[in-house]
Design a protein around this motif. Structure first.
Motif, PDB file in Angstrom:
ATOM      1  N   VAL A 202      -3.884 -10.599   4.938  1.00 17.28           N
ATOM      2  CA  VAL A 202      -4.248 -10.039   6.238  1.00 17.28           C
ATOM      3  C   VAL A 202      -3.108  -9.166   6.745  1.00 17.28           C
ATOM      4  O   VAL A 202      -2.019  -9.119   6.159  1.00 17.28           O
ATOM      5  CB  VAL A 202      -4.566 -11.159   7.265  1.00 17.28           C
ATOM      6  N   HIS A 203      -3.361  -8.474   7.855  1.00 20.48           N
ATOM      7  CA  HIS A 203      -2.337  -7.686   8.549  1.00 20.48           C
ATOM      8  C   HIS A 203      -1.662  -6.668   7.631  1.00 20.48           C
ATOM      9  O   HIS A 203      -0.444  -6.506   7.641  1.00 20.48           O
ATOM     10  CB  HIS A 203      -1.289  -8.601   9.182  1.00 20.48           C
ATOM     11  N   GLY A 204      -2.485  -6.002   6.815  1.00 17.73           N
ATOM     12  CA  GLY A 204      -1.962  -4.933   5.990  1.00 17.73           C
ATOM     13  C   GLY A 204      -1.383  -5.350   4.658  1.00 17.73           C
ATOM     14  O   GLY A 204      -0.912  -4.497   3.894  1.00 17.73           O
ATOM     15  N   LYS A 205      -1.411  -6.652   4.321  1.00 15.87           N
ATOM     16  CA  LYS A 205      -0.849  -7.115   3.051  1.00 15.87           C
ATOM     17  C   LYS A 205      -1.800  -6.871   1.884  1.00 15.87           C
ATOM     18  O   LYS A 205      -1.376  -6.917   0.732  1.00 15.87           O
ATOM     19  CB  LYS A 205      -0.485  -8.599   3.139  1.00 15.87           C
ATOM     20  N   GLY A 206      -3.075  -6.623   2.178  1.00 12.50           N
ATOM     21  CA  GLY A 206      -4.028  -6.308   1.122  1.00 12.50           C
ATOM     22  C   GLY A 206      -4.614  -7.538   0.460  1.00 12.50           C
ATOM     23  O   GLY A 206      -4.032  -8.624   0.491  1.00 12.50           O
ATOM     24  N   SER A 207      -5.763  -7.376  -0.175  1.00 14.77           N
ATOM     25  CA  SER A 207      -6.403  -8.472  -0.900  1.00 14.77           C
ATOM     26  C   SER A 207      -5.615  -8.791  -2.166  1.00 14.77           C
ATOM     27  O   SER A 207      -4.730  -8.041  -2.568  1.00 14.77           O
ATOM     28  CB  SER A 207      -7.841  -8.095  -1.263  1.00 14.77           C
ATOM     29  N   LEU A 208      -5.978  -9.908  -2.811  1.00 15.26           N
ATOM     30  CA  LEU A 208      -5.262 -10.329  -4.014  1.00 15.26           C
ATOM     31  C   LEU A 208      -5.358  -9.268  -5.107  1.00 15.26           C
ATOM     32  O   LEU A 208      -4.349  -8.867  -5.697  1.00 15.26           O
ATOM     33  CB  LEU A 208      -5.807 -11.664  -4.515  1.00 15.26           C
ATOM     34  N   VAL A 209      -6.551  -8.770  -5.389  1.00 10.96           N
ATOM     35  CA  VAL A 209      -6.704  -7.802  -6.475  1.00 10.96           C
ATOM     36  C   VAL A 209      -6.015  -6.481  -6.144  1.00 10.96           C
ATOM     37  O   VAL A 209      -5.510  -5.791  -7.039  1.00 10.96           O
ATOM     38  CB  VAL A 209      -8.200  -7.586  -6.806  1.00 10.96           C
ATOM     39  N   SER A 210      -5.930  -6.137  -4.861  1.00  9.81           N
ATOM     40  CA  SER A 210      -5.286  -4.876  -4.491  1.00  9.81           C
ATOM     41  C   SER A 210      -3.767  -4.944  -4.578  1.00  9.81           C
ATOM     42  O   SER A 210      -3.098  -3.912  -4.542  1.00  9.81           O
ATOM     43  CB  SER A 210      -5.706  -4.453  -3.084  1.00  9.81           C
ATOM     44  N   ALA A 246     -12.877 -11.048  -6.611  1.00  8.97           N
ATOM     45  CA  ALA A 246     -12.006  -9.861  -6.596  1.00  8.97           C
ATOM     46  C   ALA A 246     -12.428  -8.848  -5.538  1.00  8.97           C
ATOM     47  O   ALA A 246     -12.581  -7.660  -5.815  1.00  8.97           O
ATOM     48  CB  ALA A 246     -11.947  -9.209  -7.975  1.00  8.97           C
ATOM     49  N   GLN A 247     -12.624  -9.334  -4.311  1.00  3.00           N
ATOM     50  CA  GLN A 247     -12.903  -8.417  -3.206  1.00  3.00           C
ATOM     51  C   GLN A 247     -11.724  -7.468  -3.043  1.00  3.00           C
ATOM     52  O   GLN A 247     -10.579  -7.892  -2.929  1.00  3.00           O
ATOM     53  CB  GLN A 247     -13.144  -9.203  -1.920  1.00  3.00           C
ATOM     54  N   GLY A 248     -12.005  -6.181  -3.023  1.00  5.07           N
ATOM     55  CA  GLY A 248     -10.937  -5.194  -2.939  1.00  5.07           C
ATOM     56  C   GLY A 248     -10.419  -4.955  -1.540  1.00  5.07           C
ATOM     57  O   GLY A 248      -9.245  -4.638  -1.348  1.00  5.07           O
ATOM     58  N   ALA A 249     -11.295  -5.121  -0.538  1.00  9.11           N
ATOM     59  CA  ALA A 249     -10.892  -4.882   0.847  1.00  9.11           C
ATOM     60  C   ALA A 249     -10.166  -6.098   1.411  1.00  9.11           C
ATOM     61  O   ALA A 249     -10.453  -7.238   1.046  1.00  9.11           O
ATOM     62  CB  ALA A 249     -12.120  -4.566   1.695  1.00  9.11           C
TER      63      ALA A 249
END
Length: 403
Positions: A202-210, A246-249
């Motif tokens: 969250v807060h701009g850290k990105g999803s795991l796959v991203s 693997a949600q990208g968002a």
């Protein structure tokens, strides 16, 4: 569920000055105010407050059949000087920094929940090296305190180290190899959960796959390899919503997971549905292979085969069940195929077979496989009497068992 006895709001509708004066919070303003979050701390020394909190914990488990309580910010409860400078806190009666009231409360809460609600689990998010977070409350440790009585503790060190490793470009991972192996230095100090925390996506850290480098194929491949490594590593596994496909968002509480990514009309079979199928197969294999969980808290249940293959970005280790039956896990975090890769194995088995490969085509991989059965050579390797010659797929984890 997330259960938060570490602090509570100051809002008019909350518990602050509940009867016009401090009641749930400490009467000393310096003890009552939480320095980080603009909230108040419970006065764990008051029996009424402790009864309220313990009853609340059991209420969720008994009335709502909650399976477990993840207790937030335990470290902020345990230390009187948490986020406080010299002069902003008062030592306990022994001159130490430990909050003895909080220790006693957590022991009472855990003992009561486990006694009244068999089958639930309590999990501590505790970010320091407090001794005995998952030790039984009646067992005293080196520090003189009884255990806190939690069932499990978040392994935040593993989380930060491993996420740091996989977020590096493969060519740079050799310089961060120890970040993936260091967790085994302390793996048996507590009963651990391996979490991919909500705080990390969250807060701009990105999803795991991203977080993974490379193009979309490489990101998904690294995501799958990482999950295979995680499921084989000692400790329990905890994903956050969307990571199982693997949600990208980045996670957004406004609309929840992007389930539409799994819709066949979107053409997601080789992308998101492949990762979802892998997680299903990881769980199926986990349940059916005792070596992956039976000796999680026993150092004899794990052995490095090769923990120093930094130049190859390879981690190879064995897990053993109570009968000594092994599972061999090999994780390869380079985007190349490595044929004839030698891995030492015990010599009492005539053949080994691949039981899971995160590079399989059905998961969206390139389908570089090891045909079964694989017969070991009588050539010693890695301190073992026999060895296998494996084909390591790119950015993949492979599990093998004796045929």
């Amino acid at each position: 569920m997330d259960w938060v006895p570490a602090h509570f709001p100051r809002d008019d509708w909350a518990l602050a000055e509940f009867d016009g004066k401090p009641l749930y919070e400490h009467e000393d303003p310096a003890r009552a105010a939480h320095p980080d979050w603009g909230t108040l701390e419970f006065d764990y020394g008051r029996k009424e407050v402790r009864n309220f909190l313990v009853a609340n914990a059991t209420y969720w488990c008994e009335e709502f059949h909650i399976d477990g309580l993840r207790v937030d910010a335990v470290a902020s409860m345990l230390y009187l000087d948490y986020s406080r400078e010299d002069g902003q806190w008062t030592p306990n009666e022994h001159g130490g920094r430990e909050n003895l009231d909080a220790v006693s409360f957590l022991q009472e809460m855990n003992a009561t929940v486990y006694r009244r609600c068999p089958g639930v689990v309590t999990i501590a998010e505790e970010s320091t090296a407090w001794d005995g977070v998952t030790r039984a409350t009646h067992h005293t440790g080196p520090g003189g305190f009884g255990g806190l009585g939690f069932g499990l503790k978040w392994n935040m060190g593993w989380m930060h180290d491993s996420l740091g490793y996989v977020s590096k470009e493969p060519v740079h991972r050799r310089y961060h190899h120890h970040e993936m192996t260091f967790s085994m230095v302390y793996a048996y100090s507590e009963n651990y959960v391996l979490p991919i925390s909500h705080d990390e996506v969250v807060h701009g850290k990105g999803s795991l796959v991203s977080k993974m480098p490379g193009d979309w194929w490489q990101r998904r491949a690294t995501h799958r390899a990482y999950l295979g490594f995680m499921w084989a590593h000692p400790g329990k596994q905890l994903l956050f919503m969307g990571q199982e496909f693997a949600q990208g968002a980045e996670w957004a509480e406004g609309h929840g997971p992007d389930w539409w990514l799994l819709d066949p009309a979107y053409g997601a079979e080789a992308d998101h549905r492949g990762v979802r199928d892998l997680v299903r197969d990881l769980n199926t294999a986990y349940r059916s292979v005792p070596a992956l969980w039976q000796r999680d808290t026993d150092p004899g249940g794990f052995a490095w085969v090769d923990g120093d293959a930094a130049e190859d970005n390879v981690f190879a280790f064995l897990r053993y069940d109570a009968e000594g039956a092994p599972l061999l896990a090999v994780s390869h975090f380079s985007p190349v195929v490595r044929p004839e890769y030698v891995v030492g194995v015990p010599d009492e088995y005539a053949a080994w077979q691949e039981v899971l490969n995160t590079d399989a085509a059905r998961y969206g991989g390139s389908d570089v496989r090891n045909p079964a059965p694989l017969k070991p050579d009588a050539t010693p390797a890695h301190g073992r009497a026999a060895s296998l010659r494996l084909t390591l797929p790119p950015l993949a984890t492979v599990w093998l068992r004796p045929a």
